[in-house]
Enzyme design. Structure first.
Site, PDB file in Angstrom:
ATOM      1  N   ASP A  34      -3.200  -3.750  63.317  1.00  0.00           N
ATOM      2  CA  ASP A  34      -3.380  -3.396  61.899  1.00  0.00           C
ATOM      3  C   ASP A  34      -2.721  -4.430  60.997  1.00  0.00           C
ATOM      4  O   ASP A  34      -3.269  -4.811  59.961  1.00  0.00           O
ATOM      5  CB  ASP A  34      -2.788  -2.014  61.603  1.00  0.00           C
ATOM      6  CG  ASP A  34      -3.827  -0.915  61.759  1.00  0.00           C
ATOM      7  OD1 ASP A  34      -4.896  -1.197  62.336  1.00  0.00           O
ATOM      8  OD2 ASP A  34      -3.571   0.225  61.322  1.00  0.00           O
ATOM      9  N   TYR A  63       1.388   6.619  74.297  1.00  0.00           N
ATOM     10  CA  TYR A  63       0.434   7.604  73.779  1.00  0.00           C
ATOM     11  C   TYR A  63      -0.138   8.505  74.872  1.00  0.00           C
ATOM     12  O   TYR A  63      -0.687   9.562  74.595  1.00  0.00           O
ATOM     13  CB  TYR A  63      -0.735   6.913  73.051  1.00  0.00           C
ATOM     14  CG  TYR A  63      -0.318   6.099  71.838  1.00  0.00           C
ATOM     15  CD1 TYR A  63       0.970   6.188  71.313  1.00  0.00           C
ATOM     16  CD2 TYR A  63      -1.214   5.250  71.213  1.00  0.00           C
ATOM     17  CE1 TYR A  63       1.350   5.439  70.218  1.00  0.00           C
ATOM     18  CE2 TYR A  63      -0.837   4.499  70.104  1.00  0.00           C
ATOM     19  CZ  TYR A  63       0.449   4.600  69.617  1.00  0.00           C
ATOM     20  OH  TYR A  63       0.822   3.853  68.533  1.00  0.00           O
ATOM     21  N   LYS A 122       9.034  -5.733  74.579  1.00  0.00           N
ATOM     22  CA  LYS A 122      10.422  -5.545  74.134  1.00  0.00           C
ATOM     23  C   LYS A 122      11.282  -5.584  75.394  1.00  0.00           C
ATOM     24  O   LYS A 122      11.967  -4.612  75.743  1.00  0.00           O
ATOM     25  CB  LYS A 122      10.502  -4.199  73.382  1.00  0.00           C
ATOM     26  CG  LYS A 122      11.781  -3.940  72.654  1.00  0.00           C
ATOM     27  CD  LYS A 122      11.929  -4.724  71.376  1.00  0.00           C
ATOM     28  CE  LYS A 122      13.286  -4.487  70.751  1.00  0.00           C
ATOM     29  NZ  LYS A 122      13.650  -5.437  69.712  1.00  0.00           N
TER      30      LYS A 122
END
Ligand code: NAD
Length: 361
Positions: A256, A147, A196
């Site tokens: 979330d 981001y 990952k």
């Protein structure tokens, strides 16, 4: 002990829920012999109305000078509130980004805890939830990664081509890892680090640095997990998680997911921490303009955020436990705000919920 708390009621239900959290903090103060000094800070729509901007330099300076910040929520309704006729950088939510950046908050904490009494709101099957439910916290890196890298869209070989840079350096990973382990030391001493690493260099560096920091915390068990597996495990076996430590984008998505499996938005607290003990504490939900001013909002997420403030910024673990136990007790006794109301329970208002919790401290 004495603490200086910057309080940001904000917009919508913000003032109602923050008032109840202060009520509970004051009761903690009375019971345990502490004083909380509050300074009110304007942010969001109310700040735009009074000053023309969602967060003034003075407001930020007041927040910076405090021991911790307690925030309600900001924002209104697009098309209804005139704030949304302003350019994006002057709208209420811009205040949130500005304060997080201005305060140097790099760790986001989102607990997901299933209350026995609210099991029915959990979308998972009874056999998955098990007897003891689950109690985890997601520690997410907040100021690096995808981001915050460079974003660009260019023309390559006649095709529109987009780039988003994902970058982490050792120091960014080290400081968030240390937060994760410190938090684990206050909990069940189990960290699952998620990335990952089978594909991404940034995840391989992440694992290397996290393993290095882990050596400073020999009591904590560290496990690595791939993010795709973690997303599955959250709905398959959520009770295996204590602290999930992860980078910005994975944390955004997983937090979330984890919060949804608890079922109720009015119950979810959160914290964003900076260097040292400083932090900003707020519910995970927004300003809920649809129910503002009716005294029906659920103040529990904000009250639990105040409990996190006691634990992480004030180092008052016993007091934080007392707040969490009081919330549990009130739920056990069958009191519910309208959002978590069920058959046979007693419906109470926002302020009554605050009173009930305070009385049980
Ligand atoms: P929201 O979280 O405010 O509301 C979603 C739904 O949940 C609404 O029906 C609301 O009534 C309900 N709800 C939320 N909190 C509740 C509580 N404590 N008790 C009972 N019910 C509750 O999300 P939204 O409607 O998407 O956003 C409303 C405004 O809040 C927008 O302006 C948005 O930008 C802003 N917002 C602010 C923050 C923040 O300040 N951190 C976060 C999210 C959204």
């Amino acid at each position: 002990m004495e603490f200086n708390i910057a309080v940001i009621p904000g917009d919508g239900i913000g003032p109602e829920i923050v008032r109840e959290a202060q009520k509970v903090l004051d009761q903690v103060g009375k019971k345990f012999g502490h004083t909380f000094h509050y300074t009110e800070v304007l942010m969001g729509g109310v700040s735009i109305d009074k000053t023309g901007v969602p967060l003034t330099e003075e407001a930020l300076a007041t927040a910076k000078a405090s021991d911790a910040v307690l925030l309600g929520a900001v924002g209104g309704v697009v098309g209804k509130d005139s704030w949304y006729e302003l350019p994006p950088n002057l709208r209420p939510e811009a205040g949130l980004l500005a304060i997080r950046k201005g305060l140097g908050l790099f760790a986001n904490l989102r607990p997901a805890y299933l209350y026995k009494e609210l099991k029915d709101a959990c979308p998972l099957k009874e056999e998955i939830i098990g007897e003891d439910g689950f109690d985890m916290i997601i520690v997410r890196e907040l100021t690096g990664g995808l981001y915050f890298g460079e974003h660009k869209t260019v023309n390559e070989n006649g095709l529109e081509t987009a780039y988003d840079e994902l970058k982490y350096d050792e120091s960014e990973i080290e400081r968030i890892a240390r937060k994760g382990f410190e938090i684990a030391m206050k909990r069940r001493k189990n960290v699952i680090s998620v990335g990952k690493a089978n594909v991404l260099d940034s995840s391989r560096l992440w694992n290397k640095v996290v393993a290095r920091v882990a050596k400073e915390y020999p009591e904590v068990t560290l496990t690595e997990m791939l993010v795709d597996n973690c997303a599955m495990q959250l709905v398959k076996n959520p009770s295996q998680f204590d602290v999930i430590l992860t980078e910005n984008m994975f944390g955004d998505i997983l937090s979330d997911e984890a919060s949804m499996v608890t079922g109720s938005i009015g119950m979810l607290s959160s914290a964003s921490l900076g260097e040292g003990k400083f932090g900003l504490y707020e519910p995970s939900h927004g300003a809920a303009p649809d129910i503002a001013g009716q005294n029906i909002a659920n103040p529990i997420a904000t009250i639990l955020s105040a409990a996190m403030m006691l634990r992480y910024s004030c180092d008052l673990d016993q007091e934080a436990d007392a707040v969490e136990a009081a919330v549990n007790k009130v739920l056990e006794e069958g009191f519910r705000t309208v959002d978590i109301m069920a058959d046979g329970m007693d419906q109470v208002s926002c302020s009554e919920m605050g009173d009930l919790i305070s009385k049980r401290i």
